[in-house]
Every structure is written in C-alpha cells, then in structure tokens.
Design an enzyme around this catalytic site. Structure first.
Site, PDB file in Angstrom:
ATOM      1  N   SER A  63       0.803  -1.238   0.000  1.00 28.35           N
ATOM      2  CA  SER A  63       0.000   0.000   0.000  1.00 28.35           C
ATOM      3  C   SER A  63       0.829   1.278   0.000  1.00 28.35           C
ATOM      4  O   SER A  63       0.282   2.364  -0.213  1.00 28.35           O
ATOM      5  CB  SER A  63      -0.944   0.032   1.199  1.00 28.35           C
ATOM      6  OG  SER A  63      -1.961  -0.922   1.038  1.00 28.35           O
ATOM      7  N   LYS A  66       0.415   3.376  -2.963  1.00 24.44           N
ATOM      8  CA  LYS A  66      -0.719   4.298  -3.140  1.00 24.44           C
ATOM      9  C   LYS A  66      -0.273   5.763  -3.132  1.00 24.44           C
ATOM     10  O   LYS A  66      -0.945   6.617  -3.717  1.00 24.44           O
ATOM     11  CB  LYS A  66      -1.756   4.076  -2.026  1.00 24.44           C
ATOM     12  CG  LYS A  66      -2.412   2.690  -2.055  1.00 24.44           C
ATOM     13  CD  LYS A  66      -3.215   2.425  -0.778  1.00 24.44           C
ATOM     14  CE  LYS A  66      -3.836   1.041  -0.775  1.00 24.44           C
ATOM     15  NZ  LYS A  66      -4.483   0.709   0.530  1.00 24.44           N
ATOM     16  N   TYR A 190      -3.658  -2.895 -10.214  1.00 26.95           N
ATOM     17  CA  TYR A 190      -3.467  -2.599  -8.796  1.00 26.95           C
ATOM     18  C   TYR A 190      -2.622  -3.674  -8.103  1.00 26.95           C
ATOM     19  O   TYR A 190      -1.719  -3.359  -7.326  1.00 26.95           O
ATOM     20  CB  TYR A 190      -4.841  -2.476  -8.131  1.00 26.95           C
ATOM     21  CG  TYR A 190      -4.819  -2.241  -6.647  1.00 26.95           C
ATOM     22  CD1 TYR A 190      -4.448  -1.009  -6.120  1.00 26.95           C
ATOM     23  CD2 TYR A 190      -5.152  -3.258  -5.760  1.00 26.95           C
ATOM     24  CE1 TYR A 190      -4.425  -0.800  -4.748  1.00 26.95           C
ATOM     25  CE2 TYR A 190      -5.140  -3.056  -4.394  1.00 26.95           C
ATOM     26  CZ  TYR A 190      -4.781  -1.826  -3.883  1.00 26.95           C
ATOM     27  OH  TYR A 190      -4.751  -1.625  -2.541  1.00 26.95           O
ATOM     28  N   TYR A 238      -4.855   3.842   8.021  1.00 32.45           N
ATOM     29  CA  TYR A 238      -6.208   3.295   8.178  1.00 32.45           C
ATOM     30  C   TYR A 238      -6.780   3.729   9.524  1.00 32.45           C
ATOM     31  O   TYR A 238      -6.666   4.890   9.888  1.00 32.45           O
ATOM     32  CB  TYR A 238      -6.185   1.762   8.032  1.00 32.45           C
ATOM     33  CG  TYR A 238      -5.381   1.323   6.851  1.00 32.45           C
ATOM     34  CD1 TYR A 238      -5.725   1.749   5.558  1.00 32.45           C
ATOM     35  CD2 TYR A 238      -4.251   0.527   6.991  1.00 32.45           C
ATOM     36  CE1 TYR A 238      -4.986   1.364   4.454  1.00 32.45           C
ATOM     37  CE2 TYR A 238      -3.499   0.137   5.893  1.00 32.45           C
ATOM     38  CZ  TYR A 238      -3.873   0.564   4.634  1.00 32.45           C
ATOM     39  OH  TYR A 238      -3.134   0.194   3.554  1.00 32.45           O
ATOM     40  N   VAL A 256       1.158  -3.623   3.991  1.00 37.31           N
ATOM     41  CA  VAL A 256       1.137  -4.897   4.720  1.00 37.31           C
ATOM     42  C   VAL A 256       2.414  -5.712   4.533  1.00 37.31           C
ATOM     43  O   VAL A 256       2.602  -6.733   5.205  1.00 37.31           O
ATOM     44  CB  VAL A 256      -0.069  -5.794   4.351  1.00 37.31           C
ATOM     45  CG1 VAL A 256      -1.361  -5.205   4.855  1.00 37.31           C
ATOM     46  CG2 VAL A 256      -0.111  -6.051   2.870  1.00 37.31           C
TER      47      VAL A 256
END
Lengths: 303, 303, 303, 303
Positions: A63, A66, A190, A238, A256
C-alpha cells in the site's frame, strides 16, 4: 546530531523488542518472509543519507505504492480526482466495504483500498495495464533515482489469486458507476503496483519529492506535496492513523509488507521496514522505530 | 510580511464571500446571532498581536472548549485518560451515537461530543460542577492572560433545555460503565463549559500555550502540546477534519458558535469567528479565512 | 389429543434439557430467580384450559407487556401510531440505538425497546403515569379475567436504577422530536409496565384476545388481532424472530424474565416460562418447549 | 365465495389504481415492459383454478426463483445449508453488502441476494451450470405440471452485463470462504435462474407444493413446506417484509420483474404480476391486489 549512532541504536533496540507483530499471511509470498528483519533509512533534505539494519533487502511495498499513484493521478487529473474519492479518514479497516454502501460508491480517501482502486482506475482510463505500470515504475524510479526498482511477478500473481475482497470492492464501485475500466483490468494493475519491490534505501530516496525544499526531485507542485502529506497524516494508517499522528507526529504511509514511508516536511524522508504487523495492519516495529526517531530528533510537525 | 494588511484583506474578502453558511439554530441564543459578523486575531510566537474585523465581539466558544478540558484532563490523568476515550478520527458527525454501540461505549476521540463528555466526566470525578467550572475558567483565563472571560448563563440554560442528544450520549456511556458521575451532573457541567464567551482576541491569546516555543504560557508539557495538536489535526473538525487538513494544513478546533482556534506550531495562535456554518458544522467563512491565511503565510505543517 | 399428557411430557423433557440458558442479570431482582423453573399453560379457543410445571409461580413479564400496550395504543390512536414507529423487523438486538440514528428517530417496530418506549409515550401523552399504569393493568386483568395481577414495585425500582440504556434511547427519541413526555416520565411508566408479575396461567388467559374466534375477550378488532399477531411473528423475538418463525411457526412475544406468550390463531393461547435465556435474550427452554408443542399439535400457521 | 367475480373485481380495481409504481430499469429487457399490465391466478387446494387479467403473458420471475432453488437446496443439503446462510430478516435492502461485513460473510437469509447466491452456489457445487439450470427447470416444470417453462436468454445475458453488484456480493462471499465455485460461474447460473419466464397461471400452479394438503405435488417434506413459508413471511419482501405481513398476512416472495408468489397454507397458491414496483422493489399493484384478496377471503394466517 549523529544520525549513524541514532539509527544503529534504533536497530539494536528493535532486535530486543518484545512484540514483533504478525507477518501478513493472506498470500504465501508474504507469509514466508522472515519476521526477524528490520531496516531503516534516512534521506535528509540537505542530501545526506543514512541507513542501518536490513537496509538492502527488498520487500513488497504494497500500500505504500498508493502514495505514488496518488501523486501521478493528482498530476494528471488535478482536483477532478476528488469527484471520485473523498479526503476524510474513514475510521474503518483498510478493506471495509461499509462506507461505500452508505456513500454511494465514493470511497472516503485514496489510501483505503477502495479509494486506491479508484485512483488506479483513473490513471488506467482506457490505457493498457502494461503501459500504466510502466508509467508508475518510471515515476518511482525517477523519485528514487534508481533504475533497478521492479515488480515481483510472483507476488502480483498471488495477489490476483487471493484478491477476492479487492475484486468485490471493484465490482461494487463499478455498480455505482465509479469505475472506468473493467474490475479485472484495474485490479490486475493494482495487484501489480502493490507488488513493487524496494529496499528501505530505495524507498527513503523515493520519498524525497514529498520533503520539499531545494534540490529535491521536482515531480509535483508544492501544493500537491502539502496535500499528499496531509492525506498521509490523516489517512495513511487506516484506523490507526490517529494513533500514529499522536505518537509519531509525522505523515506516513504503511503497507502490509511491513514497510512505512514517513515524511518530516523540510527535513527528511524516512523509510522503515519490518514484516510483523500490529492489529491495524501496520508494521509493529516500524511504528515503534519511527516513534523513537521522531522523539529523538524532535521532528514532530506539531510543535 | 505585513500582518495588518493581510488580516484587513481577509476581512474585506469575507465581507463579499458568496456563501456565509447557516447559523446554528438548535438554541435560540445561537440562532439570533447576526450572521454578517467576522473577526480574526493572530498571536505570534514572538509576542506580536494582530486583529481585524469584529475582534471585540464575544461569542459562544462551544466545542472549542474541548481543547481546554482535554488539556486539563491530560494534565490530571495523563495517559490513563486513553482507557476511556480513543484517539482516532470517527468519520462520522459530531454527535453520532453509532460508533459508541459498536465500540462498547469508548468514544473514538475527545473532540466528538461523546468523547468530550467523557473528558468532562473525568475532570468532574466526584467534585461539584461549580468547582470544576471554576477550574476550567481559571485555566482559560491563565492561558489568555485575561480575567474577564466568563460563562453566558443564558446559553448554558438553553443548552440544558435542548440537550437531549447529549443526554442520550451520556446515558449511553453510563450504560456501558464509562461514566463516573450522573448524566445530569456531567452534562450540566459540559453545557456550561460550552457556554464560555470569548472574543477572537481572547481566544487567540488563549491558544498560545499550544504554539510552543519560549515565552508562551507553560500550562502543559511539550509532549502534551504535540499530542493535542495532533488530535486537533486529525479530529478537530469532525467529519470535515480531513478536508480542513488538506485545505488549511494546520491543527484547528471549531465550535458551532462559529469560532475556530487554529495553531501554527512554533509560529502563531490564530482565532477566527463567523457564525454561519458549513455542512459539517464548522464556520464557513472561518474555514475560508484560515485557508487563505495559511496559503499567504505558507504556514502549513506539511511542507 | 390428550393435552394433559402432552404438557406433562414437555415438563419432563425440559427437566433434563442440557442447556437451560442464562438468567438475566442486569438487575438483582431477575438475577436471583431460580433457573430450574419451568411452567406452561394452554388456553384453548374452545374454553378448555391446561397447565403443567411451575404454572402458579409469578414472574416478571417484562417485554411481553409490549403486546398489551401495543393493543391499547392501536385502540386509542389507530393507524396514527405508525407515523411514530415502523413495522419492520430490525435485524438488530432489542436495545440497539443504531437504526434510530439512520432512520431519524423512528424505531423499526413496536417490540424493540425504542419502539415500545414510543408506544408507552403515546399512551401516556400528558396523563399521569399512575393513571396510565392503572389503565394498562385494567386491560391485562380484563384480558386474563383475573383481578390479582399487579406490578412488582421492587423490580420497577431496580429497572429505574439500571435503566441507563433505555434512558439513552428515550433522550435520543426526544432529540428527534419523537417523544411527547419527558424521558424520565415515559421511562418510569415503561419500567413499571415491564414489572407486571404474572403466572403462565394468567398469561395464557390474557393472550386469548389474540386467538380470535367466538367467546374470546373482545378487546380489540379482528383486524388489530391479525396485525398484532403479524408483528409478533416478524418482530416478537428481536434478532431471533426469523429463527422462532422457522422452528415454531407461531407468533410469539418474549421477555427477559423468561416468559413467552405464543398465539395459535383460532386455536389457543400458550404461555411458557423458564428464566434461562438464549443468546438472543429469549427463554431457552421456553423456545424449546413451544417448538415441541407446535410439532406435536401441528399448529404451525405455515401449513 | 365466487372466485371469478373476486378476481375480475380486483383486475378492474387495479386498472384505476392511482399509483402503478416504477418499472425496474437496471436492464433494458425489464425497462421496456409495458407498465399497464396486471394478471392474477389462483390455484386452490381443492384443485380448482381461476385467473384474470393478463394471465397468459410471460414475465421474468427474477427473485421468485429463490423459492425454488431454496426448496432444491434444502432437499439436497438439509439443515447443513444453515451453516452458510441465516434465517433472520435483514432489515436492509435486497442487495445490501453491509451485514455481510459485520457477520463475516454469512448472509442473513436465503432471500436477499447474497443469501440466494450462496444457495445457488451450494446447488452448483462443482457441477456444470448447464446441468444445474436443467435441474432447476425440471423442478419448476414438475411443480407447475408444465413443460413449457423456459429461460429467457436475452434477459440472462443482460443481467450478466449489468450484474456488477451481484458480482461484488459473490466476490465478498468468496473472500470470506463462503463460496465453493468461482463468482463468475455461480453468478452466471444465478442470472439464468432469475431469467426464468412464467405466466401467473404457471406460477400459481408452481406454488402448489407449498400449500400442503392432499393431492399437491409432493416435492419436499411437510417440514420443509412450513419452513419455506416461514422464511417467505419473515424475509420474502426484503425490508418491506414486515409491512407485507401486517397488511396481507400471508407468506409471499416477490421479484423485480413484478411477480409475487403468495401462499395461503392449506388453501391456495396465488400468483400476481404487475411490472411497476414500490419503494422496496416489490410490485406496487401486486401487493395491493393480494392485500385486497386476503381481506376478501379472510385467508390471513394470523386469525
């Protein structure tokens, strides 16, 4: 301050930390990573560079990618992007589908999975995944000034095989008319962007464009720098974002795979990696390490 | 930079702003406030002070008071407070009861109403409301260096008459064992703290303890300063917090009276007031004004 | 069919049932009830009456009282009641506040706590609690043809002392303008109606007005009978209503005191009581017993 | 009672009904259906049969098919099915994904889309879609005693093209391990089962196996009949199920094609069709018509 000593001290501390977290196990490629690894790197605004621990071992950035796709999308679409994705913390886990239903297919922010899928979908926009992945890689390589960054195809394949939840999010977005490409195509792209492999050295270098100041890679506008940092601060971890802001006081984005990119605006780009995750899915030792670093350096953006 | 010119320019701009928002109307005392008012004040870290517009009109600080009670509670209870309230953005409106049910009576953060009630309940802890309100007032007066700050009793009474939703939150917290005093007693105290009246001059002065640096009122530790600023950044504007961080890039706390306290760490305490609210319940012109101020000064904490 | 044998057989079975559930413990008066009790009674449409087990021990009817107040409210307000409360199963536990927030203070149905509070509030409507409680008792006594039914004041007081969650619901309803009386007054009335004491004999007699057919107490219209039975079927056991309909196939309403009133339309009113509750808050043995009874008699309304 | 007169009267009433609802428009094949159609048919337990209005026009049965697949699945898997799907009303729209997230991929009941997908997935279980669709058709044809019932391939294809939300549900179920086949395969089968075409004559005939009594098609056990009727009563009209039970008092299952199958246990199988839908997605005139029929016949199961 003697940064070499500081980083070595952090590495030593982390070796004896009581709780190293749990390695992500939803795909075999991540589950098999040795949890006893820890690396940290520091790219200062003045050009100096420091690293310690397992700083040359590549890991899956997941992630953290991103951040790079958001920078690309903002560059290409500008504020138009915000018609398709919000800028608010979600207060929910990274892969939640709840808010999507309440909010008619507009994900809360670009760092939860649904939002990141929209960002990738926006970049893809009718192009071939191969082209777009090339563009993402070029952006990351330019940011890191390193041509050796690549995608781990085995991880990408495995993500595809286990990506049911992301496929569900994509179909849900499509059902709400917030998807341009087919769910298969955008998810495929992705899954590949998440499978980019980097070392903390490479990642700290790649984060310099968010530090600001002279001599940094000038990939996006200063306004965009500030905005991405703001989003990293409020949404980068998050439903652990508030806690990270409270404890560390710096914008950061976790993955992760156990990596975290942290920005001290005007001062440094910091990359840290350790595969074990805490209950929010963020690197346990990584979080601890940057908390320590922030306290020792006094780099908090909050005073 | 010429701050006088800057502030006067902002006042002039706000006079012609197309959308002044809607004045809060849940109690008559707030509903009757003239919407065409706007004031701004700036207390710099170096001791200089500037103000413009309706800077001497007192208004109800409402939820801005949560910053002062949080500072008091952290000073008294330290990290023990976090057993009773979280530190995460909620992603929901200020008075939502939803997350309370999912999360067993632990409010997400101290700036949503449920969390602020817990903070006030923790300060009250068996004392008389009168004593505790005295303590809160002493704290605010010391911070502002101004003995004339007081509570508007008519507003406090009206809040009590219309405070059904806060009473519901309080009873819900009590049902989950997260309340020490009776809902009536804590809510009564809370309604009075929200009814503190201040001008933007007084509020900007009162915010200096969160700016840090030499010569500021030394009311709490530097760690607490950073943490409160972090919470203001992530949670200070309810479900508009992410947007405020993105647009303004500074920690802030708003109230439905139309006031906002904004901190530029190391630089300035800023207070702004205009009674009309946007859809998130934050001052419409106030938000616009500090966005303008942040852009002109370059004071974003994000680079 | 020999009903005496059937009921005795059920009593014998229940004595050796492996899981008697857990007695409600939120107030001392309920927590101290002996869990090894079981009683069942049957008032047939033809006037015959059967009972077995602990059929003469009084228990707190709790939420079973909602059937009687709904009948009263429908009689007084007619369809106007449905402006204030819905008729849909909620899919959530009996005391949930979630749907209230989403649905602007209109409870899903009159059998969840929020809905029952609205019903009691509608009956109260400016009268004194004492009068309204008298009216409720008169209704129940007329239905049961028994003047000895009364309210257990100790239970009512204890409910009041521990009724924080119901107070939260009441204040929440008031905040949405769906309350006529003060939360204290309506909750006080509600806590007393829940504290009505009855034996299964009395309860089976009191349920006859919902059986229909000649010779039954004619307290409400046939249309109202059908509608209350429909609501009992779809909503009478909270988030266990679907399971009860599937297993038993008859309308029923349970209370946390361990009582259940079950109606076999045109055939019988059944009351069962055993204090231990299952995970949905309904009597464990009571549910088992009526499931057995329904199977043996073939009284399912579903074919 | 003169059923011919009754049905003709209902047809006449429906012609002049002020609000015919809105035709489903998510696929062109449904959107183009003439909204001014209305048909009703009645298969009595004693073998008599009545029909009126557009009783010979075929329509897409859509979710009414869930009754037949549930009957098949219960026959094949028995109570094992309930490990994968619940039996409670959901209190949410037919295609909601919310509860799935809270409840770990176990849909609330077999009549919401997620639950019906699990049922079809359970029947499919490694077989070819073609075989399983053949089996479903054989079941429906046997129930209706009519070999002419078939699938409308154009509708099935169109469902596939517009089935993003069902695909999202399927991937979400797969992510929670509650799917045996690939989402594409199960959804493909599901889209075809929904595209079965029937007239109200055929549908009323096909529902006789749920009426019970002598001489009915003996396709499932009496226990299964009762249970399916119970599920139709509590869950057959999504978040309009409570209202249907209150107004009609009979088990029923609706489809977005405008058809409703209603069972009067021991008495009759009723099919009604009119394409315009109310706000819950159930046929507007169909609901009105069966409400009228139930009142005139006194067939309520509730007394």
């Amino acid at each position: 301050m003697e940064f070499t000593t500081l980083l070595e001290g952090i590495v030593a501390r982390m070796r004896t930390a009581p709780d190293k977290g749990r390695v992500a196990d939803y795909i075999p490629e991540l589950a098999s990573v040795d949890p006893d690894q820890f690396g940290i790197a520091l790219a200062l605004a003045d050009g100096r560079f420091f690293a310690a621990g397992d700083a040359d071992t590549a890991f899956s950035i997941q992630s953290v990618s991103k951040v790079f796709t958001l920078a690309l999308a903002l560059g290409r679409l500008g504020d138009g992007l915000w018609h398709r994705v919000g800028r608010e913390p979600s207060g929910l886990p990274f892969n939640s589908i709840l808010q999507l239903e309440h909010e008619k297919g507009i994900p809360r922010n670009p760092f939860i999975n649904a939002g990141a899928l929209v960002v990738t979908d926006a970049i893809l926009a009718g192009h071939q995944p191969r082209e777009v992945l090339g563009e993402i890689l070029r952006f990351v390589r330019a940011a890191a000034d390193d041509e050796h960054i690549h995608i781990d195809e085995a991880v990408a394949r495995s993500e595809t095989d286990h990506g049911h939840r992301n496929m569900a999010l994509a179909y849900f977005l499509a059902a709400h008319g917030n998807f341009v490409n087919s769910p298969e195509l955008t998810c495929g792209t992705y899954f590949h962007q998440c499978a980019i492999e980097m070392t903390v050295r490479q990642l700290a270098m790649a984060g310099r464009f968010l530090v600001g100041g002279p001599g940094k890679p000038n990939l996006i506008s200063r306004d965009s720098v500030r905005r991405i940092n703001a989003l990293m601060l409020t949404c980068g971890h998050y439903d652990g974002s508030g806690d990270f802001a409270y404890r560390v006081g710096l914008p950061g984005k976790s993955g992760v795979g156990g990596g975290i990119l942290v920005i001290a605006p005007g001062r440094a780009s910091i990359a840290v990696w350790s595969p074990g995750l805490n209950q929010h899915g963020n690197s346990a030792l990584g979080t601890l390490a940057v908390e320590h670093l922030a306290r020792e350096t006094g780099w908090s953006i909050f005073g």
